[in-house]
Scaffold this motif. Structure first.
Motif, PDB file in Angstrom:
ATOM      1  N   ILE A   1       0.888  -1.158   0.000  1.00 63.78           N
ATOM      2  CA  ILE A   1       0.000   0.000   0.000  1.00 63.78           C
ATOM      3  C   ILE A   1       0.927   1.209   0.000  1.00 63.78           C
ATOM      4  O   ILE A   1       1.650   1.443   0.955  1.00 63.78           O
ATOM      5  CB  ILE A   1      -0.927  -0.019   1.228  1.00 63.78           C
ATOM      6  CG1 ILE A   1      -1.873  -1.200   1.104  1.00 63.78           C
ATOM      7  CG2 ILE A   1      -1.659   1.297   1.358  1.00 63.78           C
ATOM      8  CD1 ILE A   1      -2.852  -1.348   2.222  1.00 63.78           C
ATOM      9  N   ALA A   2       0.932   1.918  -1.109  1.00 61.66           N
ATOM     10  CA  ALA A   2       1.870   3.026  -1.274  1.00 61.66           C
ATOM     11  C   ALA A   2       1.268   4.322  -0.741  1.00 61.66           C
ATOM     12  O   ALA A   2       0.364   4.879  -1.350  1.00 61.66           O
ATOM     13  CB  ALA A   2       2.249   3.166  -2.740  1.00 61.66           C
ATOM     14  N   MET A   3       1.753   4.737   0.399  1.00 66.27           N
ATOM     15  CA  MET A   3       1.374   6.028   0.977  1.00 66.27           C
ATOM     16  C   MET A   3       2.641   6.645   1.557  1.00 66.27           C
ATOM     17  O   MET A   3       3.523   5.928   2.021  1.00 66.27           O
ATOM     18  CB  MET A   3       0.323   5.857   2.079  1.00 66.27           C
ATOM     19  CG  MET A   3      -1.020   5.372   1.596  1.00 66.27           C
ATOM     20  SD  MET A   3      -2.304   5.387   2.883  1.00 66.27           S
ATOM     21  CE  MET A   3      -1.841   3.978   3.890  1.00 66.27           C
ATOM     22  N   ASN A   4       2.709   7.946   1.506  1.00 65.40           N
ATOM     23  CA  ASN A   4       3.839   8.675   2.081  1.00 65.40           C
ATOM     24  C   ASN A   4       3.384   9.374   3.346  1.00 65.40           C
ATOM     25  O   ASN A   4       2.263   9.871   3.413  1.00 65.40           O
ATOM     26  CB  ASN A   4       4.358   9.706   1.078  1.00 65.40           C
ATOM     27  CG  ASN A   4       4.842   9.039  -0.188  1.00 65.40           C
ATOM     28  OD1 ASN A   4       5.665   8.143  -0.149  1.00 65.40           O
ATOM     29  ND2 ASN A   4       4.303   9.460  -1.314  1.00 65.40           N
ATOM     30  N   LEU A   5       4.276   9.434   4.323  1.00 61.91           N
ATOM     31  CA  LEU A   5       3.976  10.090   5.585  1.00 61.91           C
ATOM     32  C   LEU A   5       5.032  11.152   5.852  1.00 61.91           C
ATOM     33  O   LEU A   5       6.238  10.894   5.741  1.00 61.91           O
ATOM     34  CB  LEU A   5       3.955   9.077   6.738  1.00 61.91           C
ATOM     35  CG  LEU A   5       3.753   9.647   8.143  1.00 61.91           C
ATOM     36  CD1 LEU A   5       2.386  10.307   8.286  1.00 61.91           C
ATOM     37  CD2 LEU A   5       3.925   8.553   9.179  1.00 61.91           C
ATOM     38  N   MET A   6       4.550  12.341   6.196  1.00 59.13           N
ATOM     39  CA  MET A   6       5.431  13.432   6.570  1.00 59.13           C
ATOM     40  C   MET A   6       5.043  13.879   7.976  1.00 59.13           C
ATOM     41  O   MET A   6       3.869  14.104   8.261  1.00 59.13           O
ATOM     42  CB  MET A   6       5.275  14.586   5.575  1.00 59.13           C
ATOM     43  CG  MET A   6       6.202  15.759   5.843  1.00 59.13           C
ATOM     44  SD  MET A   6       5.992  17.100   4.660  1.00 59.13           S
ATOM     45  CE  MET A   6       6.811  16.397   3.247  1.00 59.13           C
TER      46      MET A   6
END
Length: 165
Positions: free
Chosen positions: A54-59
């Motif tokens: 599951i491709a998600m980015n977290l900042m």
């Protein structure tokens, strides 16, 4: 002479019968190998589908962090809400908590979290740990940073996280 002809015919018959059996055995072996190869191929396809990330980015504030996301209904639903900005609040000296504004599917299990764990609490809150706690949560992912870096990112006041595709 008749005996040797009978023995010759019998020998030739046996040879033909054996060669027919060997041909069938080769075909059976080939089909067994082909069946096995197909089964392995199908199994690999299923595993690839199950391991599809599951491709998600977290900042966190202005820092992009590496996350290994869980493959579950909660993360699938979370992905459909992106982009998402969440104001987090320090809690208990070991975590940051923020409301996502909607309830997600829960699969809560009693667990002891570790630094870097991202969990769903009460169906509508994301919690990111820089310490440890035991409670019933749904796992969402894990931030792949050291405890020192997690503490540095999360222990100095409230933060804002942004999750994007």
């Amino acid at each position: 002479m008749i005996k040797s002809k009978i023995l010759g015919v019998a020998g030739l018959t046996m040879l033909l019968l054996l060669s027919g059996c060997l041909a069938n055995q080769t075909t059976d072996t080939t089909s067994v190998v082909e069946s096995h190869e197909k089964a392995v191929e199908n199994n690999m396809s299923v595993k690839l589908e199950q391991n599809k990330e599951i491709a998600m980015n977290l900042m966190i504030d202005n820092t992009v962090v590496p996350v290994s996301w869980e493959q579950n209904a909660s993360t699938e639903e979370l992905k459909k809400m992106l982009p998402l900005t969440i104001n987090m609040s320090m809690y208990g000296g070991f975590e940051q908590v923020g409301s996502i504004g909607h309830s997600l599917t829960r699969n809560d299990k009693q667990t002891t979290t570790q630094y870097g764990d991202i969990v769903l609490y009460s169906g509508d809150k994301i919690v990111i740990f820089y310490g440890s706690n035991s409670w019933s949560y749904t796992r969402l992912g894990h931030i792949d940073l050291s405890q020192e870096k997690m503490t540095d990112l999360l222990s100095h006041g409230n933060v804002t996280i942004r999750i994007t595709e």
